[in-house]
Motif scaffolding. Sequence first.
Motif, PDB file in Angstrom:
ATOM      1  N   LYS A 330       0.802  -1.229   0.000  1.00  0.00           N
ATOM      2  CA  LYS A 330       0.000   0.000   0.000  1.00  0.00           C
ATOM      3  C   LYS A 330       0.830   1.273   0.000  1.00  0.00           C
ATOM      4  CE  LYS A 330      -4.271  -1.861   1.930  1.00  0.00           C
ATOM      5  NZ  LYS A 330      -5.280  -1.787   3.014  1.00  0.00           N
ATOM      6  N   ASP A 331       1.939   1.294   0.732  1.00  0.00           N
ATOM      7  CA  ASP A 331       2.745   2.517   0.782  1.00  0.00           C
ATOM      8  C   ASP A 331       3.210   2.929  -0.602  1.00  0.00           C
ATOM      9  OD1 ASP A 331       2.474   2.987   3.443  1.00  0.00           O
ATOM     10  OD2 ASP A 331       4.374   2.063   4.030  1.00  0.00           O
ATOM     11  N   LYS A 332       3.678   1.963  -1.373  1.00  0.00           N
ATOM     12  CA  LYS A 332       4.215   2.282  -2.700  1.00  0.00           C
ATOM     13  C   LYS A 332       3.118   2.525  -3.723  1.00  0.00           C
ATOM     14  CE  LYS A 332       7.274   0.668  -6.374  1.00  0.00           C
ATOM     15  NZ  LYS A 332       8.335  -0.290  -6.770  1.00  0.00           N
ATOM     16  N   PHE A 333       2.065   1.720  -3.694  1.00  0.00           N
ATOM     17  CA  PHE A 333       1.085   1.755  -4.772  1.00  0.00           C
ATOM     18  C   PHE A 333      -0.155   2.605  -4.484  1.00  0.00           C
ATOM     19  CE2 PHE A 333       3.585  -2.052  -5.595  1.00  0.00           C
ATOM     20  CZ  PHE A 333       3.829  -1.932  -6.958  1.00  0.00           C
ATOM     21  N   LEU A 334      -0.417   2.907  -3.215  1.00  0.00           N
ATOM     22  CA  LEU A 334      -1.597   3.716  -2.889  1.00  0.00           C
ATOM     23  C   LEU A 334      -1.264   5.023  -2.184  1.00  0.00           C
ATOM     24  CD1 LEU A 334      -4.319   1.190  -1.653  1.00  0.00           C
ATOM     25  CD2 LEU A 334      -3.974   2.113  -3.934  1.00  0.00           C
ATOM     26  N   ASN A 335      -0.190   5.039  -1.452  1.00  0.00           N
ATOM     27  CA  ASN A 335       0.104   6.204  -0.622  1.00  0.00           C
ATOM     28  C   ASN A 335       1.276   7.029  -1.128  1.00  0.00           C
ATOM     29  OD1 ASN A 335      -1.938   5.270   1.121  1.00  0.00           O
ATOM     30  ND2 ASN A 335      -0.482   4.014   2.276  1.00  0.00           N
ATOM     31  N   SER A 336       1.683   6.809  -2.368  1.00  0.00           N
ATOM     32  CA  SER A 336       2.789   7.578  -2.931  1.00  0.00           C
ATOM     33  C   SER A 336       2.273   8.914  -3.463  1.00  0.00           C
ATOM     34  CB  SER A 336       3.464   6.795  -4.057  1.00  0.00           C
ATOM     35  OG  SER A 336       2.568   6.601  -5.136  1.00  0.00           O
ATOM     36  N   ASP A 337       3.191   9.755  -3.925  1.00  0.00           N
ATOM     37  CA  ASP A 337       2.812  11.081  -4.425  1.00  0.00           C
ATOM     38  C   ASP A 337       2.190  11.031  -5.816  1.00  0.00           C
ATOM     39  OD1 ASP A 337       3.749  12.281  -2.121  1.00  0.00           O
ATOM     40  OD2 ASP A 337       5.779  12.540  -2.907  1.00  0.00           O
ATOM     41  N   THR A 338       2.290   9.892  -6.474  1.00  0.00           N
ATOM     42  CA  THR A 338       1.731   9.773  -7.822  1.00  0.00           C
ATOM     43  C   THR A 338       0.554   8.814  -7.836  1.00  0.00           C
ATOM     44  OG1 THR A 338       2.221   9.103 -10.109  1.00  0.00           O
ATOM     45  CG2 THR A 338       3.377   7.921  -8.368  1.00  0.00           C
ATOM     46  N   SER A 339      -0.371   9.018  -8.749  1.00  0.00           N
ATOM     47  CA  SER A 339      -1.533   8.129  -8.870  1.00  0.00           C
ATOM     48  C   SER A 339      -1.385   7.155 -10.040  1.00  0.00           C
ATOM     49  CB  SER A 339      -2.804   8.960  -9.063  1.00  0.00           C
ATOM     50  OG  SER A 339      -2.716   9.738 -10.251  1.00  0.00           O
ATOM     51  N   GLU A 340      -0.196   7.126 -10.652  1.00  0.00           N
ATOM     52  CA  GLU A 340      -0.009   6.292 -11.843  1.00  0.00           C
ATOM     53  C   GLU A 340      -0.228   4.812 -11.545  1.00  0.00           C
ATOM     54  OE1 GLU A 340       0.255   7.302 -14.981  1.00  0.00           O
ATOM     55  OE2 GLU A 340       0.007   9.298 -14.124  1.00  0.00           O
ATOM     56  N   PHE A 341       0.272   4.347 -10.412  1.00  0.00           N
ATOM     57  CA  PHE A 341       0.093   2.935 -10.081  1.00  0.00           C
ATOM     58  C   PHE A 341      -1.383   2.590  -9.920  1.00  0.00           C
ATOM     59  CE2 PHE A 341       4.547   3.307  -8.302  1.00  0.00           C
ATOM     60  CZ  PHE A 341       5.128   2.501  -9.269  1.00  0.00           C
ATOM     61  N   GLU A 342      -2.130   3.483  -9.285  1.00  0.00           N
ATOM     62  CA  GLU A 342      -3.559   3.244  -9.087  1.00  0.00           C
ATOM     63  C   GLU A 342      -4.275   3.121 -10.431  1.00  0.00           C
ATOM     64  OE1 GLU A 342      -5.144   6.284  -6.552  1.00  0.00           O
ATOM     65  OE2 GLU A 342      -3.342   6.290  -5.292  1.00  0.00           O
ATOM     66  N   LYS A 343      -3.940   4.001 -11.361  1.00  0.00           N
ATOM     67  CA  LYS A 343      -4.573   3.980 -12.682  1.00  0.00           C
ATOM     68  C   LYS A 343      -4.256   2.695 -13.435  1.00  0.00           C
ATOM     69  CE  LYS A 343      -4.325   9.038 -13.172  1.00  0.00           C
ATOM     70  NZ  LYS A 343      -3.694  10.150 -13.916  1.00  0.00           N
ATOM     71  N   VAL A 344      -3.006   2.259 -13.340  1.00  0.00           N
ATOM     72  CA  VAL A 344      -2.593   1.029 -14.028  1.00  0.00           C
ATOM     73  C   VAL A 344      -3.312  -0.176 -13.445  1.00  0.00           C
ATOM     74  CG1 VAL A 344      -0.648  -0.541 -14.406  1.00  0.00           C
ATOM     75  CG2 VAL A 344      -0.360   1.908 -14.791  1.00  0.00           C
ATOM     76  N   ILE A 345      -3.408  -0.232 -12.123  1.00  0.00           N
ATOM     77  CA  ILE A 345      -4.106  -1.340 -11.473  1.00  0.00           C
ATOM     78  C   ILE A 345      -5.562  -1.401 -11.933  1.00  0.00           C
ATOM     79  CG2 ILE A 345      -5.018  -2.119  -9.237  1.00  0.00           C
ATOM     80  CD1 ILE A 345      -2.307  -1.127  -8.031  1.00  0.00           C
ATOM     81  N   ASP A 346      -6.229  -0.262 -11.937  1.00  0.00           N
ATOM     82  CA  ASP A 346      -7.628  -0.225 -12.381  1.00  0.00           C
ATOM     83  C   ASP A 346      -7.783  -0.705 -13.814  1.00  0.00           C
ATOM     84  OD1 ASP A 346      -8.648   0.736  -9.988  1.00  0.00           O
ATOM     85  OD2 ASP A 346      -8.397   2.834 -10.555  1.00  0.00           O
ATOM     86  N   TYR A 347      -6.915  -0.214 -14.675  1.00  0.00           N
ATOM     87  CA  TYR A 347      -7.013  -0.531 -16.100  1.00  0.00           C
ATOM     88  C   TYR A 347      -6.884  -2.031 -16.347  1.00  0.00           C
ATOM     89  CZ  TYR A 347      -6.029  -0.330 -21.134  1.00  0.00           C
ATOM     90  OH  TYR A 347      -6.053  -0.510 -22.495  1.00  0.00           O
ATOM     91  N   TYR A 348      -5.916  -2.647 -15.701  1.00  0.00           N
ATOM     92  CA  TYR A 348      -5.686  -4.066 -15.962  1.00  0.00           C
ATOM     93  C   TYR A 348      -6.709  -4.954 -15.255  1.00  0.00           C
ATOM     94  CZ  TYR A 348      -1.560  -3.085 -18.667  1.00  0.00           C
ATOM     95  OH  TYR A 348      -0.715  -2.643 -19.657  1.00  0.00           O
ATOM     96  N   ILE A 349      -7.190  -4.563 -14.086  1.00  0.00           N
ATOM     97  CA  ILE A 349      -8.234  -5.359 -13.440  1.00  0.00           C
ATOM     98  C   ILE A 349      -9.524  -5.285 -14.267  1.00  0.00           C
ATOM     99  CG2 ILE A 349      -9.778  -5.498 -11.441  1.00  0.00           C
ATOM    100  CD1 ILE A 349      -7.453  -4.960  -9.646  1.00  0.00           C
ATOM    101  N   CYS A 350      -9.860  -4.095 -14.758  1.00  0.00           N
ATOM    102  CA  CYS A 350     -11.055  -3.963 -15.606  1.00  0.00           C
ATOM    103  C   CYS A 350     -10.890  -4.704 -16.931  1.00  0.00           C
ATOM    104  CB  CYS A 350     -11.356  -2.487 -15.865  1.00  0.00           C
ATOM    105  SG  CYS A 350     -12.014  -1.605 -14.430  1.00  0.00           S
ATOM    106  N   SER A 351      -9.656  -4.879 -17.374  1.00  0.00           N
ATOM    107  CA  SER A 351      -9.396  -5.603 -18.614  1.00  0.00           C
ATOM    108  C   SER A 351      -9.452  -7.116 -18.411  1.00  0.00           C
ATOM    109  CB  SER A 351      -8.016  -5.229 -19.172  1.00  0.00           C
ATOM    110  OG  SER A 351      -7.952  -3.848 -19.481  1.00  0.00           O
ATOM    111  N   GLU A 352      -9.308  -7.563 -17.166  1.00  0.00           N
ATOM    112  CA  GLU A 352      -9.198  -8.995 -16.898  1.00  0.00           C
ATOM    113  C   GLU A 352     -10.334  -9.566 -16.064  1.00  0.00           C
ATOM    114  OE1 GLU A 352      -5.280  -9.554 -15.245  1.00  0.00           O
ATOM    115  OE2 GLU A 352      -4.320  -8.456 -16.886  1.00  0.00           O
TER     116      GLU A 352
END
Length: 413
Positions: A330-352
């Motif tokens: 969570k620290d790296k993927f949700l609580n970082s200063d960027t939202s890029e990881f969150e967007k990538v996670i959403d995109y691939y989960i919605c794709s799969e």
Amino acid sequence: MAVDPRQVLAGVLTLTMFVMLGNMIKRDHFDSARPTVHDTNKASEHGLASVAKGADGPWKEDGLTLKPCWQKPVLEETEESQGYVTFSLTNGPEYHVSQIADAVVVARYLRATLVVPDIRGSKPGDKMNFQDVYDVEKFIASLDGVVKVVKSQPSEISARNLAVVKVPNRVTQEYISENIETVFRTKGNIRLVTYFPSVNMKKNKEKTSSDSIACLAMFGTLEPQTEVREVLDSMVDRLKTVSKKSNGQFVAVDLRIDILEKKGCHKNGGSGSKSCYGPQEIALFLKKIGFDKDTTVYVTQTKWHSSLDALKDFFPKTYTKESIMPMENKDKFLNSDTSEFEKVIDYYICSESDVFVPAISGLFYANAAGRRISSGRTQILVPENIPSSSAAPEEFISHYVSKKNHFAYSCFC
């Protein structure tokens, strides 16, 4: 402090693009002509998801597995390129896919060397390396023989010999010839900034000579790097584990509160169609097409918002990233200063996911649909306010699938 002119110009173009995207959110709507598929056997023959009968309720079987119907283009032996094409990925993976495709098409046409892009967020200074998110080795290997690729921008490229060029999404060879080639030949190096006149991904009426290049770039180059892939897999496994009563199947809904709250999001267009649907509307839609209270629902909203309570009241197994991501990530993927990881996670989960419901129209829906089509996951249900107490889920299959009018159908047969 000296200011790099190309950063200033690129910043202005990027700001312009954000304004355009905001306007498109207001005017973009789902296809108002709802596709109806009454003969499910016929639907299966055409690669559509067929409706599972009996105890499976509204769950659908995957469509036919498609195979790439493009041939990897081979770069003809020519003299060494003297120029470079540079660009940045912005706004999230649904845009990255299109930006990559445009850059590869341009670089191929110009016989230029493509520089692996960086990734930039919406905040000033929000910048990541390509390999922080994506598999850079796969990216380079997938383009071998198509375009020449280097990992970093050569030091000799400076603001004096780098021209910033605006490029429309799904750029054509004619546009490159008329608007880009002369600039490239004069400057020797260009920086592309893609803008989006439209956010739909309908296929062209006729195939073009650059389609095979765009197909490869869109569907064969981008994959999450190993650490991101492992987090994605752990989250998908978690969703499947809590979905025992539906044989491990779950629904992914692109539903982000910040987008829903934007002005004009719920206004009807001239045709009466809507651009997005709220949590309660999605809950009613899923319930009326046959999903029961044991259905597992993943929403792209990162953290819980009180408005999601209306969805959870109908479907108690409703989860956000925050609730299913392993604590150590969570620290790296949700609580970082960027939202890029969150967007990538959403995109691939919605794709799969087993079923994808785009509560918001736009490029996320369009490019997630393309990735799903390419892998045979054609269970894409476009929401609608249903006046009756129930309806058949096959009546809401995305027009991208029912009409086979997505660009992906130019790439996969």
